[in-house]
Design an enzyme around this catalytic site. Structure first.
Site, short mmCIF file in Angstrom:
data_model
loop_
_atom_site.label_atom_id
_atom_site.label_comp_id
_atom_site.label_asym_id
_atom_site.label_seq_id
_atom_site.Cartn_x
_atom_site.Cartn_y
_atom_site.Cartn_z
N ILE A 144 0.84 -1.15 -0.01
CA ILE A 144 0.01 0.17 -0.16
C ILE A 144 0.89 1.14 -0.04
O ILE A 144 1.80 1.27 0.69
CB ILE A 144 -0.96 0.04 1.22
CG1 ILE A 144 -1.85 -1.19 1.16
CG2 ILE A 144 -1.74 1.47 1.26
CD1 ILE A 144 -3.05 -1.18 -0.01
N SER A 196 1.98 4.81 0.78
CA SER A 196 2.03 5.29 2.10
C SER A 196 1.05 6.59 2.39
O SER A 196 0.18 6.73 3.25
CB SER A 196 3.41 5.64 2.67
OG SER A 196 4.02 6.66 2.06
N CYS A 238 12.34 9.00 -0.92
CA CYS A 238 11.28 8.36 -1.46
C CYS A 238 11.37 8.65 -3.02
O CYS A 238 11.88 9.55 -3.57
CB CYS A 238 9.80 9.41 -0.89
SG CYS A 238 8.42 9.44 -2.18
N ASP A 282 14.18 9.11 4.02
CA ASP A 282 13.59 8.22 4.65
C ASP A 282 14.55 7.73 5.63
O ASP A 282 15.83 7.07 5.02
CB ASP A 282 13.08 6.99 4.05
CG ASP A 282 12.00 7.31 3.13
OD1 ASP A 282 10.92 8.09 3.65
OD2 ASP A 282 11.70 6.80 1.86
N HIS A 312 10.64 1.96 1.25
CA HIS A 312 11.04 1.00 2.27
C HIS A 312 11.06 -0.27 2.34
O HIS A 312 12.23 -1.06 2.16
CB HIS A 312 10.22 1.40 3.39
CG HIS A 312 10.15 2.92 4.17
ND1 HIS A 312 9.27 3.63 3.20
CD2 HIS A 312 10.42 3.37 5.06
CE1 HIS A 312 9.18 5.00 4.02
NE2 HIS A 312 9.93 4.87 5.11
N GLU A 313 10.16 -0.92 1.64
CA GLU A 313 9.82 -2.33 1.29
C GLU A 313 10.82 -3.05 0.38
O GLU A 313 11.29 -3.88 0.57
CB GLU A 313 8.32 -2.70 1.05
CG GLU A 313 7.22 -2.30 2.00
CD GLU A 313 6.94 -0.82 1.73
OE1 GLU A 313 5.58 -0.75 2.09
OE2 GLU A 313 7.36 -0.10 1.01
#
Length: 278
Positions: free
Chosen positions: A87, A89, A185, A192, A224-225
């Protein structure tokens, strides 16, 4: 279609934000995990070569009871790494804010609604937990391992370079961690910040070279993932451990923090131990 193109066309990232006044599940933007995994040369026609989850903490979560009284909680959302989608963010943030003026019988009704909406978007069951009282909040912890940040190094590489990684012939089991993780990002360029922990059994990884590799993400633009999966695949391929777990805990932005966990071990328990930076 690239991840960036999908985001530019559909995401609210980098755009003027209009906060919803009512429940709006359509705001959730799912992004196929395959888009990034193809760049890692992962065969997307097969299950991924790792297990794990993405754990989200939501600190700005509220709704109304049936009398109109507000309630607040901290939300914990666990999305399996085997789900087809993640998803985005900002869409998650806007979705959560769409509950602010909605009336529900109790907290269970709210969590069940969120579980239904999120599970539908990622095509797998999402776990939703609410922390309603201060006594339920986990205390900050420090990883039980070796802190790499104390090493004195010189580096001028700020984009991911797996060739920095090296090993010796000695076989070890150890945990290494660093608070110097920074990525960005891919849409807005916002930094981040995070901490990363690596636990493995296999040829001993050179600590200096591993720290350089972690720092090499400093100007890298990726979610991030995706960063954690890149870490995992690079270490798996270049260091050849028998067992490997990589997890990162990012600092919050927009009332959310994201904590991806990837492992060769299919048996794991979800641990939501907040780092001192969270």
């Amino acid at each position: 279609m690239s991840t960036l193109r999908v985001l530019h066309e559909k995401s609210e990232l980098g755009k003027t934000t209009v906060y919803p006044k009512e429940y709006a599940p359509h705001l959730l933007l799912p992004i196929p995990r395959d888009l990034n995994r193809k760049t890692l040369n992962v065969n997307v026609s097969e299950p991924p070569p790792f297990y794990g989850y993405d754990l989200w903490n939501a600190y700005e979560l509220s709704w109304l009871n049936e009398k109109g009284k507000p309630f607040a909680a901290r939300g914990e959302f666990i999305i399996p790494a085997t789900s087809s989608h993640l998803i985005e963010s900002k869409s998650f943030k806007l979705y959560l804010n769409s509950f602010n003026n909605e009336r529900f019988a109790d907290a269970a009704a709210v969590s069940q609604t969120m579980k239904r909406d999120l599970s539908k978007r990622v095509n797998e069951s999402v776990t939703v937990n609410f922390i309603l009282h201060e006594t339920e909040i986990p205390v900050a912890y420090s990883p039980k391992g070796s802190l790499l940040d104390v090493l004195d190094i010189a580096i001028d590489t700020y984009s991911p370079d797996p060739n920095l990684l090296s090993t010796s012939q000695e076989t070890v089991t150890e945990t290494l961690y660093s608070h110097l993780l920074k990525s960005n990002c891919p849409v807005t360029g916002q930094p981040d910040w995070g901490s990363i922990e690596i636990h493995y059994t296999g040829p001993k990884i050179d600590h200096v070279q591993l720290l350089k590799y972690i720092i090499s993400y400093r100007n890298h633009e990726e979610f991030h993932e995706a960063c954690v999966e890149r870490f995992f695949m690079d270490i798996l391929r270049h260091c050849r451990p028998q067992e490997l777990t990589v997890q990162a805990r990012y600092t919050r932005r927009g009332g959310l923090d994201i904590n991806p966990y990837r492992s060769t071990n299919p048996t794991f328990s979800v641990q939501n131990h907040r780092s001192f930076r969270q």
